[in-house]
Design a protein around this motif. Structure first.
Motif, PDB file in Angstrom:
ATOM      1  N   SER A  10      49.448  43.673   7.698  1.00 40.43           N
ATOM      2  CA  SER A  10      49.849  44.989   8.203  1.00 40.43           C
ATOM      3  C   SER A  10      50.693  45.674   7.143  1.00 40.43           C
ATOM      4  CB  SER A  10      50.643  44.857   9.502  1.00 40.43           C
ATOM      5  OG  SER A  10      51.847  44.136   9.282  1.00 40.43           O
ATOM      6  N   LEU A  11      50.630  47.016   7.124  1.00 39.97           N
ATOM      7  CA  LEU A  11      51.397  47.825   6.178  1.00 39.97           C
ATOM      8  C   LEU A  11      51.955  49.018   6.943  1.00 39.97           C
ATOM      9  CD1 LEU A  11      52.288  48.578   3.268  1.00 39.97           C
ATOM     10  CD2 LEU A  11      50.089  49.742   3.011  1.00 39.97           C
ATOM     11  N   SER A  12      53.290  49.126   7.009  1.00 33.99           N
ATOM     12  CA  SER A  12      53.917  50.181   7.789  1.00 33.99           C
ATOM     13  C   SER A  12      54.011  51.468   6.978  1.00 33.99           C
ATOM     14  CB  SER A  12      55.323  49.753   8.225  1.00 33.99           C
ATOM     15  OG  SER A  12      56.215  49.797   7.126  1.00 33.99           O
ATOM     16  N   SER A  13      54.385  52.545   7.664  1.00 31.76           N
ATOM     17  CA  SER A  13      54.533  53.835   6.985  1.00 31.76           C
ATOM     18  C   SER A  13      55.760  53.867   6.088  1.00 31.76           C
ATOM     19  CB  SER A  13      54.629  54.963   8.017  1.00 31.76           C
ATOM     20  OG  SER A  13      55.750  54.775   8.858  1.00 31.76           O
ATOM     21  N   THR A  14      56.641  52.884   6.215  1.00 37.38           N
ATOM     22  CA  THR A  14      57.791  52.787   5.305  1.00 37.38           C
ATOM     23  C   THR A  14      57.499  51.891   4.116  1.00 37.38           C
ATOM     24  OG1 THR A  14      58.724  50.952   6.592  1.00 37.38           O
ATOM     25  CG2 THR A  14      59.416  53.182   7.182  1.00 37.38           C
ATOM     26  N   GLY A  15      56.261  51.380   4.020  1.00 41.95           N
ATOM     27  CA  GLY A  15      55.865  50.595   2.862  1.00 41.95           C
ATOM     28  C   GLY A  15      56.073  49.113   2.993  1.00 41.95           C
ATOM     29  N   VAL A  16      56.562  48.614   4.132  1.00 34.84           N
ATOM     30  CA  VAL A  16      56.758  47.179   4.321  1.00 34.84           C
ATOM     31  C   VAL A  16      55.441  46.549   4.755  1.00 34.84           C
ATOM     32  CG1 VAL A  16      57.984  45.410   5.637  1.00 34.84           C
ATOM     33  CG2 VAL A  16      59.175  47.492   4.910  1.00 34.84           C
ATOM     34  N   PHE A  17      55.029  45.468   4.071  1.00 31.05           N
ATOM     35  CA  PHE A  17      53.790  44.807   4.455  1.00 31.05           C
ATOM     36  C   PHE A  17      54.071  43.344   4.784  1.00 31.05           C
ATOM     37  CE2 PHE A  17      53.637  43.176   0.139  1.00 31.05           C
ATOM     38  CZ  PHE A  17      52.980  41.961   0.268  1.00 31.05           C
ATOM     39  N   GLU A  18      53.236  42.796   5.665  1.00 29.70           N
ATOM     40  CA  GLU A  18      53.303  41.388   6.024  1.00 29.70           C
ATOM     41  C   GLU A  18      51.892  40.830   6.111  1.00 29.70           C
ATOM     42  OE1 GLU A  18      55.616  40.022   9.278  1.00 29.70           O
ATOM     43  OE2 GLU A  18      57.242  41.465   8.968  1.00 29.70           O
ATOM     44  N   VAL A  19      51.746  39.575   5.687  1.00 27.83           N
ATOM     45  CA  VAL A  19      50.511  38.816   5.886  1.00 27.83           C
ATOM     46  C   VAL A  19      50.894  37.602   6.707  1.00 27.83           C
ATOM     47  CG1 VAL A  19      48.646  37.534   4.792  1.00 27.83           C
ATOM     48  CG2 VAL A  19      49.516  39.622   3.723  1.00 27.83           C
ATOM     49  N   ASP A  40      51.063  48.429  13.782  1.00 26.34           N
ATOM     50  CA  ASP A  40      52.310  48.887  13.173  1.00 26.34           C
ATOM     51  C   ASP A  40      53.460  48.829  14.176  1.00 26.34           C
ATOM     52  OD1 ASP A  40      51.121  51.475  10.867  1.00 26.34           O
ATOM     53  OD2 ASP A  40      51.266  49.320  10.696  1.00 26.34           O
ATOM     54  N   VAL A  41      53.191  49.218  15.413  1.00 26.19           N
ATOM     55  CA  VAL A  41      54.233  49.193  16.450  1.00 26.19           C
ATOM     56  C   VAL A  41      54.707  47.764  16.678  1.00 26.19           C
ATOM     57  CG1 VAL A  41      54.617  49.511  18.923  1.00 26.19           C
ATOM     58  CG2 VAL A  41      53.540  51.321  17.594  1.00 26.19           C
ATOM     59  N   ILE A  42      53.758  46.840  16.859  1.00 28.67           N
ATOM     60  CA  ILE A  42      54.126  45.449  17.159  1.00 28.67           C
ATOM     61  C   ILE A  42      54.853  44.804  15.988  1.00 28.67           C
ATOM     62  CG2 ILE A  42      53.153  43.167  17.657  1.00 28.67           C
ATOM     63  CD1 ILE A  42      50.939  44.587  19.216  1.00 28.67           C
ATOM     64  N   ALA A  43      54.520  45.224  14.746  1.00 30.40           N
ATOM     65  CA  ALA A  43      55.133  44.622  13.551  1.00 30.40           C
ATOM     66  C   ALA A  43      56.446  45.289  13.163  1.00 30.40           C
ATOM     67  CB  ALA A  43      54.144  44.689  12.382  1.00 30.40           C
ATOM     68  N   THR A  44      56.947  46.217  13.977  1.00 30.70           N
ATOM     69  CA  THR A  44      58.181  46.919  13.626  1.00 30.70           C
ATOM     70  C   THR A  44      59.343  45.936  13.494  1.00 30.70           C
ATOM     71  OG1 THR A  44      57.429  48.885  14.799  1.00 30.70           O
ATOM     72  CG2 THR A  44      59.782  48.727  14.305  1.00 30.70           C
ATOM     73  N   PRO A  45      60.035  45.907  12.328  1.00 31.08           N
ATOM     74  CA  PRO A  45      61.177  44.997  12.178  1.00 31.08           C
ATOM     75  C   PRO A  45      62.267  45.318  13.201  1.00 31.08           C
ATOM     76  CG  PRO A  45      60.477  45.874  10.050  1.00 31.08           C
ATOM     77  CD  PRO A  45      59.744  46.652  11.098  1.00 31.08           C
ATOM     78  N   GLY A  46      62.899  44.266  13.730  1.00 31.99           N
ATOM     79  CA  GLY A  46      64.016  44.455  14.641  1.00 31.99           C
ATOM     80  C   GLY A  46      63.638  44.490  16.103  1.00 31.99           C
ATOM     81  N   LEU A  47      62.356  44.371  16.445  1.00 32.00           N
ATOM     82  CA  LEU A  47      61.940  44.492  17.833  1.00 32.00           C
ATOM     83  C   LEU A  47      62.477  43.338  18.665  1.00 32.00           C
ATOM     84  CD1 LEU A  47      60.416  46.036  19.957  1.00 32.00           C
ATOM     85  CD2 LEU A  47      58.300  44.941  19.202  1.00 32.00           C
ATOM     86  N   ILE A  48      62.426  42.102  18.144  1.00 36.09           N
ATOM     87  CA  ILE A  48      62.923  40.952  18.893  1.00 36.09           C
ATOM     88  C   ILE A  48      64.419  41.072  19.130  1.00 36.09           C
ATOM     89  CG2 ILE A  48      63.201  39.611  16.790  1.00 36.09           C
ATOM     90  CD1 ILE A  48      62.338  38.294  20.309  1.00 36.09           C
ATOM     91  N   ASP A  49      65.166  41.604  18.137  1.00 35.92           N
ATOM     92  CA  ASP A  49      66.607  41.785  18.323  1.00 35.92           C
ATOM     93  C   ASP A  49      66.881  42.865  19.372  1.00 35.92           C
ATOM     94  OD1 ASP A  49      67.537  39.974  16.186  1.00 35.92           O
ATOM     95  OD2 ASP A  49      66.481  41.372  14.901  1.00 35.92           O
ATOM     96  N   ALA A  50      66.064  43.921  19.402  1.00 37.64           N
ATOM     97  CA  ALA A  50      66.247  44.964  20.398  1.00 37.64           C
ATOM     98  C   ALA A  50      65.985  44.425  21.804  1.00 37.64           C
ATOM     99  CB  ALA A  50      65.329  46.140  20.092  1.00 37.64           C
ATOM    100  N   LEU A  51      64.938  43.598  21.965  1.00 35.26           N
ATOM    101  CA  LEU A  51      64.661  43.004  23.273  1.00 35.26           C
ATOM    102  C   LEU A  51      65.800  42.084  23.713  1.00 35.26           C
ATOM    103  CD1 LEU A  51      60.876  42.236  22.757  1.00 35.26           C
ATOM    104  CD2 LEU A  51      61.818  43.717  24.543  1.00 35.26           C
ATOM    105  N   THR A  52      66.356  41.332  22.755  1.00 34.84           N
ATOM    106  CA  THR A  52      67.490  40.466  23.082  1.00 34.84           C
ATOM    107  C   THR A  52      68.687  41.292  23.525  1.00 34.84           C
ATOM    108  OG1 THR A  52      66.722  38.845  21.461  1.00 34.84           O
ATOM    109  CG2 THR A  52      69.006  38.676  22.177  1.00 34.84           C
ATOM    110  N   ALA A  53      68.951  42.390  22.811  1.00 38.79           N
ATOM    111  CA  ALA A  53      70.070  43.257  23.178  1.00 38.79           C
ATOM    112  C   ALA A  53      69.844  43.898  24.539  1.00 38.79           C
ATOM    113  CB  ALA A  53      70.274  44.327  22.106  1.00 38.79           C
ATOM    114  N   ALA A  54      68.596  44.264  24.857  1.00 43.14           N
ATOM    115  CA  ALA A  54      68.296  44.842  26.166  1.00 43.14           C
ATOM    116  C   ALA A  54      68.562  43.837  27.276  1.00 43.14           C
ATOM    117  CB  ALA A  54      66.848  45.321  26.203  1.00 43.14           C
ATOM    118  N   ALA A  55      68.199  42.572  27.046  1.00 45.42           N
ATOM    119  CA  ALA A  55      68.466  41.537  28.046  1.00 45.42           C
ATOM    120  C   ALA A  55      69.965  41.352  28.247  1.00 45.42           C
ATOM    121  CB  ALA A  55      67.804  40.232  27.632  1.00 45.42           C
TER     122      ALA A  55
END
Length: 937
Positions: free
Chosen positions: A463-472, A833-848
């Protein structure tokens, strides 16, 4: 020789991925030809650029192998040889300006060979005198052209270098000449090309190859330059012309040798010769390097070819200008280079104005010229160059690839590993990778992964985000065999992809201490004295008593400014600190013992303020206790940065404005803000809502919960995204899962914002780059900040009860808005891109955590209230804070009473839950999913 200069010039932009691809270069009508390049030659250029885009610290070693036989001076080529070669070496310094370590060596050959310049680092000093002096003082025996002697010397020199990108530039003006009769060349050709070449034939099939295959197997591309002139051609015998035909198969791996009936019989009366393993197109198999042969027919052409090589090695093939000298500079171009076979020229921009070019951007050699021009949006359009002869134009995006692993690295056995990196601006260029830039690249986000060697349990995905971060991701080794991966990041349109290669060792993860997460979201950095903080857990080894861990400062920290024109802060301006209960030495190293995880506190600051999103990566290096093995694991990090004003200054300013009678203008400004703060018109927007299961233990996974693909990666189907009814500019928008609304602060000089409000009893979780608002609702995830453009909005809606559960997996709904596309792959990239957004797991933890905190407050309030019976009947149910019916113990539900759950107020895509009518359900278009709105009447 021409190849030397051309090749080096192309390498000058090692990270200039995105050079414009073109149709084949056509033959010029001027004095300089622009011939087609073979598939093998194109592959050789890609070999170099791919290598230079692989690893954190690129380095380049260039070996010049130069023919100094007597024919060089006899046919008047010595002067131009010195000029072009010295210019080529000097231009290597431009690699160093872009962060690449460069060294070169010069070997000459005739009948024997001589190392004229041993390996020398390019350090910015002028190399002209060194090169010209070495050529002038060479003592090579010029009475022959012994290819083998020169190539063996070059191979020996290149074997001295390791861990770098290596290339051979071999220039000659003639065929192999051992100074003897016809048969004297065959032993040399056997060692260079393949065994068995003789007067009687080419030898048995499958007999192996020679030194050229050995260079290819070592990953060393060869660029051969054959230069000649009219005088030399007229002086050649038929036999010598015949031997020149061997150059192409020697350099490129395959070529046709014409008949020489007067000297040969049988198979040697005309044949196709292979000197290396190649496919049907003449390209080497994965893991081997290729070769390119360039022919130059006069001194100007030689200089011209050198400059073409310089541009071509950056990744593009170049395109000739039109007959009137015009050429197009497409949107997304950062700079272009024009190569001319002349030193007289003029350049006109899209506005028809003559463009002055600074001398440092002009390179001249032997009558040829290279011109480099930087452009922004005002320079995108049609340009014109006027000169004698046909020009070639190379265009570049100015984007570089920074990897979070080095070229040779390790991954863990029996573990799903991830590779990552970021597309950034080349060193010295001010380019911000964001939505405004990447919209110019039609294929941005497409990541192709090829397993060149080794085995994986499944095909990895990228995946390659619009901010240029890619992951394999999905890299789970089948066994302990090394793995080679080739990763290609597509740009689309006229731009070539960015390619990199990873060489990965497979190591046993049980002996190492490893980070518990591959990504880390820090708190917001506020003001010049604030700090973005976070905690990373280091898990202990489970197959060893202890392991040594070293945490390095981030190799990259990049600003993504909220305002498009804001300048980014220098990487060196960020401060970095780590702390832990473990004893950390001055190098950031500490010991992790079995069964004793270590909590690592991380803090990042910056004295320079900026409203931005900051993304970066740092490495956690783990070594076994005995120091015999090591593994490096990159960790992605991200945080928001926000400017902070002195509250006393703000208060004084407010009082002063009130004193000066600015109350009314301020109120008028507030009214203006309220009237003008609206969402952009909703036009050609689509929407999808997926029921999802979120794995929140370890690495985040958002999986499909639809009945026919439960637990799988979300795969977008053609009818998933539905058309959203058009809506003019408005301050509110019904998302179907809560209301979106515009917010205007009472203080009119503060920025307005837009937010998505969660349905009752739920939390809305999203991660928005550059988010700056921290209201009570946003901090508790009862709302989240969104863009004014509905098509960019997305969120995960989760009920409080799900967040409060102790299960490792929770259910929710993923709601994604998007622009309208005709290709379902565009929707798939949007969801990925949405699912690969950095920080999502931390946001879910903070919501809990927020949900638990609210529940504790409610419990405390309930405990302090004891009802007293005063003869008033207590109803069997009463509404709680979410609006749901809260039944008292023992009280029966009235028969026929309807139930209502906000989460089920709309049927998600693929859900078996029936849809209940209610205000949250968005209207469906009469024309069906993905269909555009009907034309106006």
């Amino acid at each position: 020789m021409a190849l030397v200069g051309v090749l080096v010039g192309a390498l000058i932009l090692p990270f200039g991925a995105g050079a414009v691809a073109s149709t084949s270069e056509e033959e010029s009508t001027s004095g300089v030809g622009i011939p087609d390049r073979s598939a093998a030659a194109e592959a050789a250029f890609r070999d170099v650029t791919r290598c230079l885009n692989s690893g954190q610290s690129p380095s380049l070693d260039v070996l010049y192998l130069v023919d100094l036989s007597d024919s060089i001076d006899k046919y008047g080529l010595g002067g131009i040889l010195q000029t072009v070669l010295s210019t080529s070496v000097q231009q290597l310094d431009r690699f160093r300006d872009r962060g690449t370590e460069v060294a070169y060596s010069l070997v000459a050959f005739g009948f024997d060979h001589e190392t004229l310049i041993p390996w020398t680092a390019i350090d910015g000093s002028d190399q002209t005198d060194a090169v010209e002096g070495a050529l002038s003082n060479a003592s090579v025996d010029g009475r022959g052209t012994n290819y083998l002697a020169g190539l063996e010397a070059a191979q020996e020199q290149l074997e001295m270098r390791s861990g770098s990108c290596r290339m051979l530039i071999w220039m000659t003006d003639g065929a192999v000449n051992m100074g003897g009769a016809f048969d004297s060349v065959f032993p040399s050709l056997e060692r260079i090309c393949r065994p068995g070449i003789s007067r009687d034939g080419l030898g048995p099939a499958g007999g192996g190859f020679g030194i050229m295959q050995e260079l290819r197997d070592s990953g060393i591309p060869t660029f051969g330059v054959f230069f000649t002139n009219d005088q030399l051609r007229e002086g050649l015998l038929d036999f010598e012309r015949w031997k020149i035909d061997f150059l192409r198969p020697i350099v490129e791996g395959r070529g046709v040798v014409a008949p020489l009936d007067s000297e040969t019989e049988g198979e040697l009366s005309g044949f196709t010769l292979e000197c290396a393993e190649v496919d049907d197109e003449g390209v080497a198999p994965s893991g081997s390097a290729n070769g390119a042969l360039i022919e130059s027919e006069d001194p100007v052409a030689l200089a011209f070819d050198f400059l073409r090589l310089e541009a071509g090695l950056s990744g593009g093939t170049g395109a000739p200008t039109a007959e009137d000298g015009s050429f197009e500079v497409p949107a997304g171009t950062a700079y272009f280079r024009v190569i001319l076979p002349s030193d007289q020229w003029s350049l006109t921009d899209p506005n028809g104005e003559a463009v002055p070019v600074k001398p440092s951007s002009i390179t001249q050699a032997g009558g040829a010229t290279s011109i480099e021009v930087e452009v922004d949006e005002s320079g995108w359009g049609e340009w014109t160059v006027s000169s004698e002869g046909n020009a070639i134009v190379y265009l570049f995006t100015g984007l570089a690839l920074v990897l979070d692993r080095d070229l040779n690295d390790s991954i863990l056995s029996e573990t799903e590993n991830t590779l990552s990196g970021r597309v950034v601006a080349e060193s010295g260029r001010e380019i911000v990778v964001n939505d405004d830039l990447v919209r110019h690249f039609s294929d941005w986000g497409t990541v192709d992964v090829e397993v060149v060697a080794g085995g994986l349990q499944s095909q990895p995905s990228g995946s390659l985000s619009s901010t240029g971060v890619f992951e394999v991701s999905g890299l789970t080794p089948e066994d302990s065999a090394p793995i080679e991966l080739r990763v290609s990041l597509a740009l689309g349109g006229e731009f070539d992809p960015i390619e990199s290669t990873f060489q990965l060792r497979v190591v046993d993860g049980g002996a190492f201490a490893l980070p518990a997460s591959k990504s880390l979201e820090l708190t917001t950095l506020e003001g010049p004295d604030g700090a973005a903080t976070g905690v990373l857990q280091i898990l202990p080894p489970d197959a060893a008593e202890s392991a040594q861990v070293c945490v390095a400062s981030p190799q990259r920290l990049d600003d993504l400014p909220s305002a498009r024109n804001d300048p980014v802060r220098p990487r060196g301006s960020f401060t970095w600190a780590i702390d832990s209960d473990a004893e950390i030495d001055g190098d950031g190293c500490f010991t992790v013992h079995r069964d004793e995880p270590v909590q690592l506190s991380i803090s990042i600051g910056n004295p320079e303020q900026l409203n931005s999103r900051v993304v970066g990566a740092f490495t956690v290096e783990s070594r076994t206790a005995d120091g015999t093995s090591e593994h490096i694991e990159p960790v992605l990090l991200g945080f928001d940065s926000r400017t902070q004003q002195n509250p006393w200054i703000v208060a004084a300013a407010i009082i002063l404005m009130l004193i000066l009678g600015l109350g009314l203008p301020m109120f008028a400004l507030w009214l203006w803000n309220r009237a003008s703060t609206k969402f952009a018109p909703v036009e050609a927007v689509t929407r999808v809502a997926y029921p999802v299961r979120i794995e929140r233990a370890g690495r985040l996974a958002v999986l499909d919960r639809r009945h026919d693909s439960d637990g799988q990666r979300i795969t977008v189907r053609p009818n998933d995204f539905s058309y959203v009814a058009s809506q003019p500019t408005s301050a509110v928008f019904d998302s179907g899962r809560g209301q979106m609304r515009a917010r205007v602060p009472w203080f009119p000089l503060s920025a307005s914002w837009f937010e998505w409000v969660a349905p009752p009893g739920h939390r809305v979780v999203s991660v928005v780059a550059g988010s700056t608002k921290q209201t009570r609702e946003i901090e508790s995830f009862l709302a989240t900040e969104v863009s004014a453009d509905i098509a960019r909005a997305w969120a995960i809606i989760v009920s409080d009860s799900a967040l409060l559960s102790e299960d490792s997996a929770i259910d929710g709904d993923l709601v994604v808005f998007s622009g309208m596309h005709s290709d379902v792959r565009q929707y798939q990239r949007r969801v990925d891109d949405v699912i690969a957004t950095p920080g999502l797991i931390d946001a879910l933890t903070a919501a809990a955590e927020s949900a638990r905190a609210d529940r504790q407050v409610d419990s405390t309030s309930a405990a302090s209230f004891e009802p007293v019976s005063v003869g008033v009947a207590v109803p069997s149910s009463m509404p709680d804070r979410t609006g749901r019916s809260m039944h008292q113990p023992g009280a029966p539900t009235p028969p026929g009473a309807p139930s209502f759950d906000p989460v089920q107020s709309e049927t998600a895509v693929g859900s078996n839950t029936p849809s209940a009518p209610g205000p949250l359900a968005p209207p469906r278009p009469p024309s069906g999913p993905l269909a555009p709105p009907p034309p106006p009447q």
